[in-house]
Design a protein around this motif. Structure first.
Motif, PDB file in Angstrom:
ATOM      1  N   HIS A   1    -104.148  32.741 -39.351  1.00  0.00           N
ATOM      2  CA  HIS A   1    -105.415  33.393 -39.667  1.00  0.00           C
ATOM      3  C   HIS A   1    -105.678  34.597 -38.765  1.00  0.00           C
ATOM      4  O   HIS A   1    -105.509  34.516 -37.556  1.00  0.00           O
ATOM      5  N   MET A   2    -106.110  35.696 -39.393  1.00  0.00           N
ATOM      6  CA  MET A   2    -106.520  36.900 -38.666  1.00  0.00           C
ATOM      7  C   MET A   2    -107.733  37.484 -39.369  1.00  0.00           C
ATOM      8  O   MET A   2    -107.907  37.305 -40.577  1.00  0.00           O
ATOM      9  N   ARG A   3    -108.551  38.208 -38.612  1.00  0.00           N
ATOM     10  CA  ARG A   3    -109.673  38.957 -39.179  1.00  0.00           C
ATOM     11  C   ARG A   3    -109.562  40.400 -38.716  1.00  0.00           C
ATOM     12  O   ARG A   3    -109.307  40.660 -37.542  1.00  0.00           O
ATOM     13  N   PHE A   4    -109.792  41.314 -39.659  1.00  0.00           N
ATOM     14  CA  PHE A   4    -109.706  42.735 -39.362  1.00  0.00           C
ATOM     15  C   PHE A   4    -111.057  43.400 -39.571  1.00  0.00           C
ATOM     16  O   PHE A   4    -111.796  43.065 -40.504  1.00  0.00           O
ATOM     17  N   ASP A   5    -111.367  44.341 -38.706  1.00  0.00           N
ATOM     18  CA  ASP A   5    -112.625  45.069 -38.752  1.00  0.00           C
ATOM     19  C   ASP A   5    -112.716  45.901 -40.030  1.00  0.00           C
ATOM     20  O   ASP A   5    -111.820  46.714 -40.299  1.00  0.00           O
ATOM     21  N   LYS A   6    -113.776  45.702 -40.809  1.00  0.00           N
ATOM     22  CA  LYS A   6    -113.933  46.428 -42.083  1.00  0.00           C
ATOM     23  C   LYS A   6    -114.093  47.929 -41.867  1.00  0.00           C
ATOM     24  O   LYS A   6    -113.488  48.725 -42.588  1.00  0.00           O
TER      25      LYS A   6
ATOM     26  N   ASP B   1    -117.971  38.962 -40.371  1.00  0.00           N
ATOM     27  CA  ASP B   1    -118.116  40.035 -41.347  1.00  0.00           C
ATOM     28  C   ASP B   1    -116.894  40.940 -41.238  1.00  0.00           C
ATOM     29  O   ASP B   1    -116.934  42.003 -40.619  1.00  0.00           O
ATOM     30  N   ALA B   2    -115.785  40.474 -41.819  1.00  0.00           N
ATOM     31  CA  ALA B   2    -114.500  41.139 -41.636  1.00  0.00           C
ATOM     32  C   ALA B   2    -113.631  40.947 -42.867  1.00  0.00           C
ATOM     33  O   ALA B   2    -114.000  40.240 -43.806  1.00  0.00           O
ATOM     34  N   ILE B   3    -112.472  41.562 -42.843  1.00  0.00           N
ATOM     35  CA  ILE B   3    -111.455  41.301 -43.844  1.00  0.00           C
ATOM     36  C   ILE B   3    -110.659  40.112 -43.316  1.00  0.00           C
ATOM     37  O   ILE B   3    -109.960  40.220 -42.309  1.00  0.00           O
ATOM     38  N   ALA B   4    -110.827  38.987 -43.972  1.00  0.00           N
ATOM     39  CA  ALA B   4    -110.139  37.769 -43.544  1.00  0.00           C
ATOM     40  C   ALA B   4    -108.750  37.744 -44.162  1.00  0.00           C
ATOM     41  O   ALA B   4    -108.580  38.000 -45.348  1.00  0.00           O
ATOM     42  N   SER B   5    -107.784  37.447 -43.335  1.00  0.00           N
ATOM     43  CA  SER B   5    -106.397  37.388 -43.780  1.00  0.00           C
ATOM     44  C   SER B   5    -105.833  36.024 -43.437  1.00  0.00           C
ATOM     45  O   SER B   5    -106.070  35.502 -42.349  1.00  0.00           O
ATOM     46  N   HIS B   6    -105.116  35.461 -44.376  1.00  0.00           N
ATOM     47  CA  HIS B   6    -104.399  34.217 -44.094  1.00  0.00           C
ATOM     48  C   HIS B   6    -102.970  34.372 -44.601  1.00  0.00           C
ATOM     49  O   HIS B   6    -102.731  34.765 -45.731  1.00  0.00           O
ATOM     50  N   VAL B   7    -102.050  34.117 -43.682  1.00  0.00           N
ATOM     51  CA  VAL B   7    -100.623  34.285 -43.949  1.00  0.00           C
ATOM     52  C   VAL B   7    -100.010  32.898 -44.024  1.00  0.00           C
ATOM     53  O   VAL B   7     -99.947  32.185 -43.030  1.00  0.00           O
TER      54      VAL B   7
ATOM     55  N   PRO C   1    -101.195  29.903 -31.096  1.00  0.00           N
ATOM     56  CA  PRO C   1    -101.275  28.466 -31.419  1.00  0.00           C
ATOM     57  C   PRO C   1    -102.592  28.067 -32.084  1.00  0.00           C
ATOM     58  O   PRO C   1    -102.616  27.208 -32.958  1.00  0.00           O
ATOM     59  N   ASP C   2    -103.692  28.721 -31.701  1.00  0.00           N
ATOM     60  CA  ASP C   2    -104.996  28.400 -32.289  1.00  0.00           C
ATOM     61  C   ASP C   2    -105.175  29.006 -33.676  1.00  0.00           C
ATOM     62  O   ASP C   2    -105.952  28.490 -34.480  1.00  0.00           O
ATOM     63  N   ARG C   3    -104.494  30.081 -33.952  1.00  0.00           N
ATOM     64  CA  ARG C   3    -104.623  30.758 -35.243  1.00  0.00           C
ATOM     65  C   ARG C   3    -103.721  30.158 -36.326  1.00  0.00           C
ATOM     66  O   ARG C   3    -103.899  30.445 -37.491  1.00  0.00           O
ATOM     67  N   LEU C   4    -102.756  29.369 -35.923  1.00  0.00           N
ATOM     68  CA  LEU C   4    -101.834  28.722 -36.867  1.00  0.00           C
ATOM     69  C   LEU C   4    -102.313  27.297 -37.100  1.00  0.00           C
ATOM     70  O   LEU C   4    -102.322  26.482 -36.183  1.00  0.00           O
ATOM     71  N   ASP C   5    -102.734  27.006 -38.330  1.00  0.00           N
ATOM     72  CA  ASP C   5    -103.269  25.673 -38.605  1.00  0.00           C
ATOM     73  C   ASP C   5    -102.157  24.688 -38.991  1.00  0.00           C
ATOM     74  O   ASP C   5    -100.977  25.054 -39.058  1.00  0.00           O
ATOM     75  N   ASP C   6    -102.538  23.451 -39.242  1.00  0.00           N
ATOM     76  CA  ASP C   6    -101.569  22.402 -39.553  1.00  0.00           C
ATOM     77  C   ASP C   6    -100.876  22.603 -40.896  1.00  0.00           C
ATOM     78  O   ASP C   6     -99.852  21.992 -41.163  1.00  0.00           O
ATOM     79  N   GLU C   7    -101.434  23.436 -41.747  1.00  0.00           N
ATOM     80  CA  GLU C   7    -100.826  23.730 -43.044  1.00  0.00           C
ATOM     81  C   GLU C   7     -99.929  24.966 -42.984  1.00  0.00           C
ATOM     82  O   GLU C   7     -99.537  25.496 -44.020  1.00  0.00           O
TER      83      GLU C   7
END
Length: 151
Positions: A104-109, A124-130, A94-100
């Motif tokens: 959002h997830m971040r993966f260790d580089k 300092d990560a690979i930022a992912s937004h689905v 619920p916190d990772r899913l925004d109103d739009e």
């Protein structure tokens, strides 16, 4: 289901940009479901910028828009996450899913460079937004889709 998946990573001046790019390519190569290079270089935007303290940084970003590639990447991520990371995602959905309707997830580089999928809370990560597509726009339905994909 998935409108697109965006990936973004920063190579700081203390890092080898080719290693950071390899970490990003780990995800991009697996977005095809085949794990082979099929012109992913053209899909990556590279921006040379200046950090907060004047240090040079390089920003690598890519957007995966083809439905089959987005789905393949989501499946790849879910299949390669540890049970602990899956449980963490479930508890934080619920916190990772925004109103739009962006998840959002971040993966260790470093883990990605070594061929592993690991969540991190570091900036300092690979930022992912689905971007989740529901018609009409509905956060509850988007949450169900995220649960199907990553839960």
């Amino acid at each position: 289901m998935i409108h697109y998946i965006g990936l973004r990573v920063i190579a700081h001046s203390t890092e080898d940009p080719s290693r950071v790019r390899k970490a990003l390519d780990f995800f991009l190569l697996n977005s095809t479901g085949r794990g082979e290079d099929n012109n992913i270089s053209a899909a990556v935007e590279i921006i040379d910028a200046e950090g907060h303290y004047g240090n040079p940084i390089r920003i690598f970003s890519a957007q995966i828009s083809r439905k089959q590639d987005s789905k393949a990447l989501a499946v790849f991520i879910r299949q390669h996450m540890s049970d602990d990371d899956v449980e963490l995602l479930r508890s934080e959905m619920p916190d990772r899913l925004d109103d739009e309707q962006v998840f959002h997830m971040r993966f260790d580089k470093q883990a990605a460079f070594e061929g592993r999928v690991e969540l991190t809370s570091s900036s300092d990560a690979i930022a992912s937004h689905v971007k989740i597509a529901t018609y009409p726009k509905n956060r509850e339905n988007a949450g169900r889709i995220v649960e199907e994909l990553f839960g």
